[in-house]
Design an enzyme around this catalytic site. Structure first.
Site, PDB file in Angstrom:
ATOM      1  N   THR A  13       0.888  -1.278  -0.167  1.00 60.83           N
ATOM      2  CA  THR A  13      -0.079   0.098   0.032  1.00 60.83           C
ATOM      3  C   THR A  13       0.843   1.411   0.184  1.00 60.83           C
ATOM      4  O   THR A  13       0.450   2.039  -0.791  1.00 60.83           O
ATOM      5  CB  THR A  13      -0.799  -0.262   1.290  1.00 60.83           C
ATOM      6  OG1 THR A  13      -1.713  -1.156   1.315  1.00 60.83           O
ATOM      7  CG2 THR A  13      -1.763   1.102   1.304  1.00 60.83           C
ATOM      8  N   VAL A  14       1.791   1.367   1.074  1.00 62.38           N
ATOM      9  CA  VAL A  14       2.613   2.511   1.063  1.00 62.38           C
ATOM     10  C   VAL A  14       3.630   2.687  -0.088  1.00 62.38           C
ATOM     11  O   VAL A  14       3.908   3.557  -0.645  1.00 62.38           O
ATOM     12  CB  VAL A  14       3.227   2.756   2.526  1.00 62.38           C
ATOM     13  CG1 VAL A  14       3.943   4.055   2.520  1.00 62.38           C
ATOM     14  CG2 VAL A  14       2.095   2.577   3.513  1.00 62.38           C
ATOM     15  N   ARG A  44      10.712  -6.615  -3.218  1.00 62.43           N
ATOM     16  CA  ARG A  44       9.336  -7.459  -2.719  1.00 62.43           C
ATOM     17  C   ARG A  44       9.551  -8.853  -3.259  1.00 62.43           C
ATOM     18  O   ARG A  44      10.243  -9.260  -3.977  1.00 62.43           O
ATOM     19  CB  ARG A  44       8.058  -6.947  -2.965  1.00 62.43           C
ATOM     20  CG  ARG A  44       7.479  -7.132  -4.612  1.00 62.43           C
ATOM     21  CD  ARG A  44       6.212  -6.527  -4.566  1.00 62.43           C
ATOM     22  NE  ARG A  44       5.386  -7.410  -4.088  1.00 62.43           N
ATOM     23  CZ  ARG A  44       3.757  -7.224  -3.849  1.00 62.43           C
ATOM     24  NH1 ARG A  44       3.474  -6.153  -4.420  1.00 62.43           N
ATOM     25  NH2 ARG A  44       3.034  -8.060  -3.231  1.00 62.43           N
ATOM     26  N   LYS A 105       6.090   1.718  12.919  1.00 66.27           N
ATOM     27  CA  LYS A 105       6.195   2.253  14.131  1.00 66.27           C
ATOM     28  C   LYS A 105       6.236   1.102  15.292  1.00 66.27           C
ATOM     29  O   LYS A 105       6.891   1.127  16.257  1.00 66.27           O
ATOM     30  CB  LYS A 105       4.792   2.914  14.423  1.00 66.27           C
ATOM     31  CG  LYS A 105       3.488   2.396  13.969  1.00 66.27           C
ATOM     32  CD  LYS A 105       2.936   2.611  12.579  1.00 66.27           C
ATOM     33  CE  LYS A 105       1.990   1.613  12.189  1.00 66.27           C
ATOM     34  NZ  LYS A 105       1.308   2.125  11.121  1.00 66.27           N
ATOM     35  N   GLU A 129       8.555  10.084   9.713  1.00 64.09           N
ATOM     36  CA  GLU A 129       7.426  10.735   9.849  1.00 64.09           C
ATOM     37  C   GLU A 129       6.235  10.044   9.625  1.00 64.09           C
ATOM     38  O   GLU A 129       5.183  10.124  10.337  1.00 64.09           O
ATOM     39  CB  GLU A 129       7.699  11.909   8.640  1.00 64.09           C
ATOM     40  CG  GLU A 129       6.450  12.907   8.893  1.00 64.09           C
ATOM     41  CD  GLU A 129       6.239  13.648  10.151  1.00 64.09           C
ATOM     42  OE1 GLU A 129       5.310  13.278  10.926  1.00 64.09           O
ATOM     43  OE2 GLU A 129       7.038  14.700  10.420  1.00 64.09           O
ATOM     44  N   VAL A 132       4.000   7.857  12.494  1.00 69.24           N
ATOM     45  CA  VAL A 132       2.938   8.493  13.312  1.00 69.24           C
ATOM     46  C   VAL A 132       1.770   9.307  12.709  1.00 69.24           C
ATOM     47  O   VAL A 132       2.234  10.215  12.144  1.00 69.24           O
ATOM     48  CB  VAL A 132       3.454   9.353  14.610  1.00 69.24           C
ATOM     49  CG1 VAL A 132       2.452   9.629  15.461  1.00 69.24           C
ATOM     50  CG2 VAL A 132       4.595   8.740  15.271  1.00 69.24           C
ATOM     51  N   GLY A 187      -7.123  -0.065   2.611  1.00 73.13           N
ATOM     52  CA  GLY A 187      -5.792  -0.024   2.730  1.00 73.13           C
ATOM     53  C   GLY A 187      -5.435   0.602   4.083  1.00 73.13           C
ATOM     54  O   GLY A 187      -4.339   1.115   4.096  1.00 73.13           O
ATOM     55  N   GLU A 190      -3.545  -2.565   9.323  1.00 78.01           N
ATOM     56  CA  GLU A 190      -2.238  -3.129   9.432  1.00 78.01           C
ATOM     57  C   GLU A 190      -2.549  -4.802   8.729  1.00 78.01           C
ATOM     58  O   GLU A 190      -3.464  -5.143   8.707  1.00 78.01           O
ATOM     59  CB  GLU A 190      -1.529  -3.541  10.599  1.00 78.01           C
ATOM     60  CG  GLU A 190      -1.357  -2.157  11.632  1.00 78.01           C
ATOM     61  CD  GLU A 190      -0.208  -1.453  10.729  1.00 78.01           C
ATOM     62  OE1 GLU A 190       0.895  -1.775  10.755  1.00 78.01           O
ATOM     63  OE2 GLU A 190      -0.581  -0.383  10.271  1.00 78.01           O
ATOM     64  N   LYS A 205       2.633   4.431  18.251  1.00 81.06           N
ATOM     65  CA  LYS A 205       2.541   5.761  17.831  1.00 81.06           C
ATOM     66  C   LYS A 205       2.673   6.838  19.066  1.00 81.06           C
ATOM     67  O   LYS A 205       3.526   7.462  19.192  1.00 81.06           O
ATOM     68  CB  LYS A 205       1.372   6.005  17.061  1.00 81.06           C
ATOM     69  CG  LYS A 205       1.254   5.338  15.668  1.00 81.06           C
ATOM     70  CD  LYS A 205       0.112   5.501  15.082  1.00 81.06           C
ATOM     71  CE  LYS A 205       0.168   4.703  13.526  1.00 81.06           C
ATOM     72  NZ  LYS A 205      -1.293   4.531  13.250  1.00 81.06           N
TER      73      LYS A 205
HETATM   74  P1  NAP Z   1       1.573  -3.880   2.827  1.00 77.15           P
HETATM   75  O1  NAP Z   1       0.476  -3.400   1.820  1.00 77.15           O
HETATM   76  O2  NAP Z   1       1.356  -5.279   3.529  1.00 77.15           O
HETATM   77  O3  NAP Z   1       2.848  -4.015   2.135  1.00 77.15           O
HETATM   78  C1  NAP Z   1       4.129  -4.643   2.471  1.00 77.15           C
HETATM   79  C2  NAP Z   1       5.050  -5.013   1.353  1.00 77.15           C
HETATM   80  O4  NAP Z   1       6.404  -5.516   1.893  1.00 77.15           O
HETATM   81  C3  NAP Z   1       4.536  -5.832   0.250  1.00 77.15           C
HETATM   82  O5  NAP Z   1       4.745  -5.405  -0.996  1.00 77.15           O
HETATM   83  C4  NAP Z   1       5.360  -7.276   0.600  1.00 77.15           C
HETATM   84  O6  NAP Z   1       5.523  -7.816  -0.656  1.00 77.15           O
HETATM   85  C5  NAP Z   1       6.699  -6.679   0.979  1.00 77.15           C
HETATM   86  N1  NAP Z   1       7.374  -7.591   2.100  1.00 77.15           N
HETATM   87  C6  NAP Z   1       6.998  -8.091   2.984  1.00 77.15           C
HETATM   88  N2  NAP Z   1       7.937  -8.711   3.679  1.00 77.15           N
HETATM   89  C7  NAP Z   1       9.029  -8.521   2.853  1.00 77.15           C
HETATM   90  C8  NAP Z   1      10.458  -9.015   2.883  1.00 77.15           C
HETATM   91  N3  NAP Z   1      11.012  -9.938   3.686  1.00 77.15           N
HETATM   92  N4  NAP Z   1      11.197  -8.599   1.782  1.00 77.15           N
HETATM   93  C9  NAP Z   1      10.865  -8.008   0.841  1.00 77.15           C
HETATM   94  N5  NAP Z   1       9.567  -7.336   0.711  1.00 77.15           N
HETATM   95  C10 NAP Z   1       8.780  -7.724   1.607  1.00 77.15           C
HETATM   96  O7  NAP Z   1       1.850  -2.735   4.140  1.00 77.15           O
HETATM   97  P2  NAP Z   1       1.804  -1.397   4.073  1.00 77.15           P
HETATM   98  O8  NAP Z   1       0.198  -1.219   4.460  1.00 77.15           O
HETATM   99  O9  NAP Z   1       2.388  -0.660   2.769  1.00 77.15           O
HETATM  100  O10 NAP Z   1       2.471  -0.802   5.418  1.00 77.15           O
HETATM  101  C11 NAP Z   1       4.097  -0.719   5.181  1.00 77.15           C
HETATM  102  C12 NAP Z   1       4.510  -0.315   6.591  1.00 77.15           C
HETATM  103  O11 NAP Z   1       4.044   1.176   6.597  1.00 77.15           O
HETATM  104  C13 NAP Z   1       4.015  -0.787   7.843  1.00 77.15           C
HETATM  105  O12 NAP Z   1       5.210  -0.828   8.858  1.00 77.15           O
HETATM  106  C14 NAP Z   1       2.985  -0.041   8.027  1.00 77.15           C
HETATM  107  O13 NAP Z   1       2.766  -0.069   9.557  1.00 77.15           O
HETATM  108  C15 NAP Z   1       3.326   1.220   7.719  1.00 77.15           C
HETATM  109  N6  NAP Z   1       2.197   2.263   7.659  1.00 77.15           N
HETATM  110  C16 NAP Z   1       1.260   1.804   6.922  1.00 77.15           C
HETATM  111  C17 NAP Z   1       0.062   2.787   6.535  1.00 77.15           C
HETATM  112  C18 NAP Z   1      -1.142   2.417   5.804  1.00 77.15           C
HETATM  113  O14 NAP Z   1      -1.879   3.159   5.813  1.00 77.15           O
HETATM  114  N7  NAP Z   1      -1.211   1.284   5.251  1.00 77.15           N
HETATM  115  C19 NAP Z   1       0.238   4.035   7.088  1.00 77.15           C
HETATM  116  C20 NAP Z   1       1.378   4.480   7.939  1.00 77.15           C
HETATM  117  C21 NAP Z   1       2.301   3.737   8.093  1.00 77.15           C
HETATM  118  P3  NAP Z   1       5.571  -9.482  -0.859  1.00 77.15           P
HETATM  119  O15 NAP Z   1       4.772 -10.167  -0.111  1.00 77.15           O
HETATM  120  O16 NAP Z   1       5.532  -9.481  -2.270  1.00 77.15           O
HETATM  121  O17 NAP Z   1       7.148  -9.607  -0.310  1.00 77.15           O
HETATM  122  N1  HSE Z   2      -3.195   0.739  10.411  1.00 75.04           N
HETATM  123  C1  HSE Z   2      -2.727   1.992  10.630  1.00 75.04           C
HETATM  124  C2  HSE Z   2      -4.038   2.780  10.911  1.00 75.04           C
HETATM  125  C3  HSE Z   2      -2.089   2.769   9.477  1.00 75.04           C
HETATM  126  O1  HSE Z   2      -5.127   2.528  10.525  1.00 75.04           O
HETATM  127  O2  HSE Z   2      -3.978   3.996  11.433  1.00 75.04           O
HETATM  128  C4  HSE Z   2      -1.481   3.850   9.480  1.00 75.04           C
HETATM  129  O3  HSE Z   2      -0.409   3.934  10.701  1.00 75.04           O
END
Ligand code: NAP
Ligand code: HSE
Length: 441
Positions: A13-14, A44, A105, A129, A132, A187, A190, A205
C-alpha cells in the site's frame, strides 16, 4: 543537480503510493528542493508483482540485502512492516552507512533505542514521519515547530482503522466486522488488523510521541493498551445522550515529579470539541505546549498516498540534511542523545482521569444511594447521571435498568477500589462498564 538514489523495500500500500506520488510530483519536488529523488531499486518477494508495478528503469530484486548493499542506493526506505525482518534490514542499512526512512512504528516503538544508537554511532539518519499519524507532519511539528515549548500533554486519534470502524458503526449502523473489512479493503489496516483493533498500533505511535515530546526513551512495554473490541453500541448511544463521543485516544501526559502517563484506550470526549468530530480514517492530534497552548493537527492518518506524502518529505529531509554537519541535524527523537531522561512511565493505576460508568442494576429503591455512597467513600465525585426507565432497557421490563454515571477526576487506583465494591453489590447484575473520559481543555 544533486540526485538522491533510493532503494525501496516493500511495494505494498505505502510503497506503491511512494512510487506513484514521486513520479507524479517529481518536477514540483525538484523546484522545491533543488534535488532529484530517484528510486533506483525496489524489493518485494513477489517479483512478478513488483515488475508489474515499476518501469524498466528500476531494478527489481527479491533479496533486500542486494538492495541495501547496492552502490547505487544512498537511502534505504523500509516499508514492509513487522519487526524481525525489518529490524535486520534497517540495522544492515545503517551498518552500510545508508540513511534510512521507515513508516514502521512497531519496529521503532520496540527496537528504537537500539536502532537510533546504531544510527548515531554510524552518523546516518533514521527518519520516520510516516510512522505516526500517516500524512500529518506531527513528528516535524513536535521535533521542530514546537521546540520552544515544554510539552505538557498530547492526545490524539492516531489509528485510522479504529476511527473508521467507530464512525461507520455510529453514523451508518454498520457492524464491527463489516466496518473492519471495509477498512482493510481501503488499505488502512495493518497486515494483522488485531494490532489496530486492540490498540497496539496506536500505542506504538503514542510511545514514539512520548519520546519526542518529553525526551524519554521509547518504552512501549510500559504503555497501557486497551482497544475497541469491548465497546458496546449501547455505550456509544449513552455517551451521545450525555453530550459525548467515544474515540480511541492515545494520551501522553507529563506529571511533574511523578513520571509520565502513556496510555491508549476508548475515551469519552465532549461532542462540542473538534477532535470528537473527526470521522472515518482521519487522524487528529491535540498538543499542549506551555508557551503555545493547544494546537490541533488533522489529516489522513492512513492510506497509500497520504502516507507516501510523509515518506517523501523524509526523503527530502535526508537529501537536505545529509550534506549538513551531523551536529546540526535535528536529533532523531528531538532531544540530544545525552539529554534523554529516564523518567518513569506511570502504571495505569496512577493515571488521573474522569470516568463513564454503566451499571446494569436491579430496579429497586435505594440503589442509587448505595452506588453514590461507595463512590463518595473513595473520594470520587459524580458529575452527571443518567438513569433510564426500566422499560427502555429491554429484557425483563420491570426487573432491571441502566445507571450511567460520569465522574469527576480521580486516581485510577481509587476507582479500582470503588469498582470492586460496586461490583460486589447484589443489585449490580452484570460486569460494570468503565470508559475513561477526558476534557482536553
Ligand atoms: P503492505 O501493503 O502489507 O505491504 C508490505 C510490502 O512489503 C509488500 O509489498 C510485501 O510484498 C513486502 N514485503 C513483506 N515482507 C518482505 C520481505 N521480507 N522482503 C521484501 N519485501 C517484503 O503494508 P503497508 O500497508 O504498505 O505498510 C508498510 C509499512 O507502513 C508498515 O510498517 C505499516 O505499519 C506502515 N504504515 C502503513 C500505513 C497504511 O496506511 N497502510 C500508514 C502508515 C504506516 P511481498 O509479499 O511480495 O514480499
Ligand atoms: N493501520 C494504521 C491505521 C495505518 O489504521 O492508522 C497508519 O499507521
Amino acid at each position: 543537480m544533486k540526485v538522491v538514489r533510493v532503494g525501496l523495500i516493500g511495494l505494498g500500500t505505502v510503497g506503491a503510493g511512494v512510487f506513484s506520488v514521486l513520479r507524479r510530483n517529481q518536477e514540483e519536488i525538484k523546484r522545491r528542493t533543488g534535488c532529484r529523488i530517484e528510486i533506483t531499486t525496489v524489493s518485494r518477494r513477489d517479483l512478478d508483482k513488483a515488475r508489474s508495478m515499476v518501469d524498466g528503469a528500476v531494478r527489481v530484486v527479491a533479496n533486500p540485502h542486494e538492495l541495501i548493499d547496492s552502490p547505487d542506493v544512498d537511502v534505504v526506505v523500509e516499508l514492509i512492516g513487522g519487526c524481525d525482518a525489518a529490524r535486520e534490514f534497517v540495522l544492515r542499512a545503517i551498518a552500510a552507512g545508508k540513511h534510512v526512512v521507515t513508516a514502521n512504528k512497531a519496529l521503532l516503538a520496540t527496537h528504537g533505542t537500539e536502532i537510533f544508537a546504531a544510527a548515531e554511532a554510524r552518523g546516518v539518519m533514521v527518519a520516520f514521519e510516516a510512522a505516526v499519524a500517516g500524512g500529518i507532519p506531527i513528528v516535524k511539528a513536535l521535533r521542530e515547530g514546537l521546540t520552544a515549548n515544554r510539552i505538557q500533554w498530547i492526545a490524539g486519534i492516531i489509528n485510522g482503522t479504529t476511527n473508521y470502524i467507530l464512525s461507520e458503526m455510529r453514523n451508518r449502523g454498520v457492524s464491527f466486522d463489516a466496518a473492519l473489512r471495509q477498512a482493510q479493503a481501503l488499505g488502512y489496516a495493518e497486515t494483522d488488523p488485531t494490532f489496530d483493533v486492540n490498540g497496539t498500533d496506536a500505542a506504538h505511535k503514542a510511545t514514539l510521541m512520548s519520546a519526542i515530546a518529553f525526551g524519554i526513551p521509547v518504552q512501549f512495554d510500559r504503555a497501557y493498551v486497551e482497544g475497541i473490541s469491548g465497546l458496546a453500541n449501547l455505550d456509544l448511544r449513552y455517551a451521545e445522550q450525555l453530550g459525548y463521543r467515544i474515540k480511541l485516544l492515545g494520551i501522553v501526559r507529563r506529571r511533574e515529579g511523578e513520571g509520565v502517563e502513556l496510555r491508549v484506550h476508548p475515551t469519552l470526549l465532549p461532542a462540542r470539541q473538534l477532535i470528537a468530530n473527526v470521522e472515518g480514517a482521519m487522524n487528529a492530534i491535540v498538543v499542549n505546549g506551555d508557551a503555545v497552548g493547544n494546537t490541533l493537527y488533522y489529516g489522513k492518518g492512513a492510506g497509500s498516498e497520504a502516507t507516501a506524502s510523509a515518506v517523501i518529505a523524509d526523503l527530502v529531509d535526508v537529501a537536505r540534511l545529509s550534506t549538513s554537519n551531523p551536529e546540526h541535524r535535528v536529533p532523531y527523537l528531538a532531544f540530544q542523545p545525552g539529554a534523554v531522561r529516564d523518567v518513569q512511565v506511570l502504571p495505569i493505576a496512577e493515571a488521573i482521569t474522569s470516568y463513564y460508568l454503566r451499571l446494569r442494576v436491579a430496579d429497586e429503591t435505594g440503589v442509587l444511594a448505595r452506588v453514590t455512597a461507595i463512590l463518595a467513600q473513595s473520594g470520587i465525585g459524580v458529575g452527571a447521571l443518567l438513569q433510564l426507565e426500566a422499560k427502555d432497557v429491554g429484557g425483563d421490563e420491570s426487573a432491571q435498568t441502566d445507571l450511567v454515571i460520569l465522574t469527576h477526576q480521580a486516581r485510577e487506583r481509587a476507582m479500582n477500589v470503588a469498582l470492586t465494591q460496586l461490583q460486589a453489590l447484589p443489585v449490580v447484575l452484570a460486569p460494570i462498564v468503565r470508559i475513561r473520559k477526558e476534557e482536553l481543555d
